[in-house]
Design an enzyme around this catalytic site. Sequence first.
Site, mmCIF file in Angstrom:
data_model
loop_
_atom_site.group_PDB
_atom_site.id
_atom_site.type_symbol
_atom_site.label_atom_id
_atom_site.label_comp_id
_atom_site.label_asym_id
_atom_site.label_seq_id
_atom_site.Cartn_x
_atom_site.Cartn_y
_atom_site.Cartn_z
ATOM 1 N N PRO A 126 36.929 48.341 43.621
ATOM 2 C CA PRO A 126 37.208 49.656 43.971
ATOM 3 C C PRO A 126 38.378 50.212 42.704
ATOM 4 C CG PRO A 126 38.954 48.051 45.024
ATOM 5 C CD PRO A 126 37.828 47.395 44.450
ATOM 6 N N ILE A 127 38.587 51.546 42.459
ATOM 7 C CA ILE A 127 39.520 51.970 41.564
ATOM 8 C C ILE A 127 40.768 52.689 41.841
ATOM 9 C CG2 ILE A 127 37.773 52.357 39.811
ATOM 10 C CD1 ILE A 127 37.840 55.227 40.312
ATOM 11 N N ASP A 308 33.808 36.289 33.067
ATOM 12 C CA ASP A 308 32.502 36.979 32.399
ATOM 13 C C ASP A 308 31.838 35.679 31.762
ATOM 14 O OD1 ASP A 308 32.709 39.446 33.209
ATOM 15 O OD2 ASP A 308 33.692 40.004 31.256
ATOM 16 N N ILE A 330 37.968 36.236 40.735
ATOM 17 C CA ILE A 330 38.305 37.630 40.196
ATOM 18 C C ILE A 330 37.532 38.532 41.112
ATOM 19 C CG2 ILE A 330 38.315 39.281 38.569
ATOM 20 C CD1 ILE A 330 40.345 37.140 38.003
ATOM 21 N N ARG A 400 22.656 45.727 28.985
ATOM 22 C CA ARG A 400 23.837 46.411 28.974
ATOM 23 C C ARG A 400 24.945 46.010 28.142
ATOM 24 N NH1 ARG A 400 25.812 47.524 34.857
ATOM 25 N NH2 ARG A 400 27.539 48.273 33.489
HETATM 26 N N1 EPU Z 1 40.612 45.776 41.436
HETATM 27 C C1 EPU Z 1 41.183 46.355 42.529
HETATM 28 N N2 EPU Z 1 41.520 47.751 42.339
HETATM 29 C C2 EPU Z 1 41.385 48.508 41.135
HETATM 30 C C3 EPU Z 1 40.697 47.888 40.052
HETATM 31 C C4 EPU Z 1 40.473 46.437 40.160
HETATM 32 O O1 EPU Z 1 41.060 45.716 43.788
HETATM 33 O O2 EPU Z 1 41.634 49.699 41.097
HETATM 34 C C5 EPU Z 1 40.190 44.529 41.321
HETATM 35 C C6 EPU Z 1 38.572 44.509 41.162
HETATM 36 O O3 EPU Z 1 37.931 44.514 42.359
HETATM 37 C C7 EPU Z 1 38.745 42.827 41.004
HETATM 38 C C8 EPU Z 1 40.083 42.557 40.008
HETATM 39 O O4 EPU Z 1 40.789 43.603 40.729
HETATM 40 O O5 EPU Z 1 38.681 41.925 42.189
HETATM 41 C C9 EPU Z 1 39.808 42.705 38.628
HETATM 42 O O6 EPU Z 1 39.368 43.729 38.429
HETATM 43 P P1 EPU Z 1 39.246 44.818 36.820
HETATM 44 O O7 EPU Z 1 39.663 45.852 37.086
HETATM 45 O O8 EPU Z 1 39.948 43.636 36.024
HETATM 46 O O9 EPU Z 1 37.720 44.675 36.392
HETATM 47 P P2 EPU Z 1 37.206 45.799 35.626
HETATM 48 O O10 EPU Z 1 38.276 46.283 34.594
HETATM 49 O O11 EPU Z 1 36.269 46.687 36.157
HETATM 50 C C10 EPU Z 1 36.607 44.446 33.396
HETATM 51 C C11 EPU Z 1 35.472 44.210 32.599
HETATM 52 C C12 EPU Z 1 34.427 43.168 33.308
HETATM 53 C C13 EPU Z 1 35.194 41.899 33.713
HETATM 54 C C14 EPU Z 1 36.632 42.419 34.347
HETATM 55 C C15 EPU Z 1 37.365 41.094 34.614
HETATM 56 C C16 EPU Z 1 35.073 46.158 31.221
HETATM 57 C C17 EPU Z 1 34.480 47.490 31.007
HETATM 58 N N3 EPU Z 1 34.642 45.390 32.272
HETATM 59 O O12 EPU Z 1 36.211 45.200 34.612
HETATM 60 O O13 EPU Z 1 33.324 43.013 32.685
HETATM 61 O O14 EPU Z 1 34.259 41.155 34.427
HETATM 62 O O15 EPU Z 1 37.328 43.026 33.774
HETATM 63 O O16 EPU Z 1 37.646 40.510 33.571
HETATM 64 O O17 EPU Z 1 36.042 45.824 30.484
HETATM 65 C C18 EPU Z 1 31.273 42.419 32.133
HETATM 66 O O18 EPU Z 1 31.418 42.815 30.821
HETATM 67 O O19 EPU Z 1 30.095 41.662 32.406
HETATM 68 C C19 EPU Z 1 32.115 42.662 33.123
HETATM 69 C C20 EPU Z 1 31.994 42.706 34.400
#
Ligand code: EPU
Length: 434
Positions: A126-127, A308, A330, A400
């Site tokens: 989610p965001i 990752d 994660i 990607r």
């Molecule tokens: N989460 C929430 N709410 C939010 C945001 C995150 O519950 O509003 C949760 C997610 O569901 C997850 C955890 O928090 O369980 C961590 O997620 P995070 O937000 O850190 O992930 P992300 O920012 O969406 C980035 C990378 C990912 C990488 C993760 C973790 C980018 C563009 N993407 O994603 O990269 O796996 O951090 O390190 O920076 C990849 O490159 O293959 C990839 C998936």
Amino acid sequence: MDKFVIRGGNPLLGTIRVSGAKNAALPAMAAAILTDEPIILENIPQVRDIETTRKLLAAMGAEVELGYGRAQHRTTICCRSLTSPEASYELVKQMRASSLVLGPLVARCGRARVSLPGGCAIGARPIDLHVKGLERLGATITQEHGYIEASADRLRGAEIVFDKITVTGTEDLLMAATLADGETMLQNCAREPEVADLADLLNKMGARIEGAGTSTIRIKGVSRLRGAKHRIIPDRIEAGTFVIAGALTGGDLNVVGCDPSHLTVVLQKLAEVGVRTASAGDSVRVIGDGALKSADIDTEEYPGFPTDMQAQYMALVTQADGASMVTENIFENRFMHAQELVRMGANIKIEGHRAIVKGKTPLSAAAVLASDLRASASLVLAALVADGETIIDRVYHIDRGYEHIEEKLRGVGAQIRRIGEIFPKKAVPTAVRA
Ligand code: EPU
């Protein structure tokens, strides 16, 4: 749809070069929204997510110029006027990181309309934390028809403690806060090098950020940001993937153009598995001459073992003696590669968020399916040591985030080719001005 055909058994020998980090390049491109002057980014990887971001920015009215020839890793983005501060479902569904434009758009344009990303192969993702943080900064947020709409005359600095560590959430709010009125303190931030790289760029643009790369970031808001030139950091995940490729194939591989300090925990863990590496300057040499032994990992936020790299590590320990426990902390569903590895002969049992890999089992070629970016990388690694010819379907996932991976691997001795183009590729225009 393209496929990879990989014949295993060749040790990887020679030098392989790491590209710029996709996950640093994506927020850097979004940061261009914050100014009406050009942002010049160097070391941009040529991967599909970058192309998607280019389309996303162009659709808003940005001028995006891609480099060509010797400047093919440079892109210049100018958001002189943003006529349509929107991220459509069409683009967001292709790439979740599109939500990175939410904060910068509200900060610069006073409004944003961004599609909610929906489900994902590796977890719910989610965001809500981006949204909550923007509300704390004074934005009014509504949700309708699958879109988030945010508005604010001017964001106001605030103290925000993330409930959970989020990489793009930290980046999104960091960007938003640069143009807010007053000071923002972000706590429980992601400490990934990609966050620090973004802050470096923003500071070059005139932002006043301290503490990026630690869990507390302090931002003094400014009224405007200017153009800047910035070189994206090397991709630590691509580097780690190549180090594992060298180790698995019993090769002698020099992984160059990386930052070994971003790989500390990964290299430590590989040493425990019996992989010999030597870091010097911007390179890591891996000498795959020893037997591999099992070791457990737990994925964690940086500086812990990266999620990752979990899939690639799993491929590695299928060739290690003993049982390795791989714990994914994660994402809820990031074991899709495990069943494909089992089809190639691995012994892996999944129990909730843990996988137990018992090695060493010989791997044999099979037709397998890539389910997400890092899962695809793990299948490529397994195929490099499998007996026979593996066919990996849906390699668009790997495109990607890995730049020309088949060419890079072929350059160090792998037998890998891409098939599935029924029609010859259309000539790509060398420079695109949107
Ligand atoms: N989460 C929430 N709410 C939010 C945001 C995150 O519950 O509003 C949760 C997610 O569901 C997850 C955890 O928090 O369980 C961590 O997620 P995070 O937000 O850190 O992930 P992300 O920012 O969406 C980035 C990378 C990912 C990488 C993760 C973790 C980018 C563009 N993407 O994603 O990269 O796996 O951090 O390190 O920076 C990849 O490159 O293959 C990839 C998936």
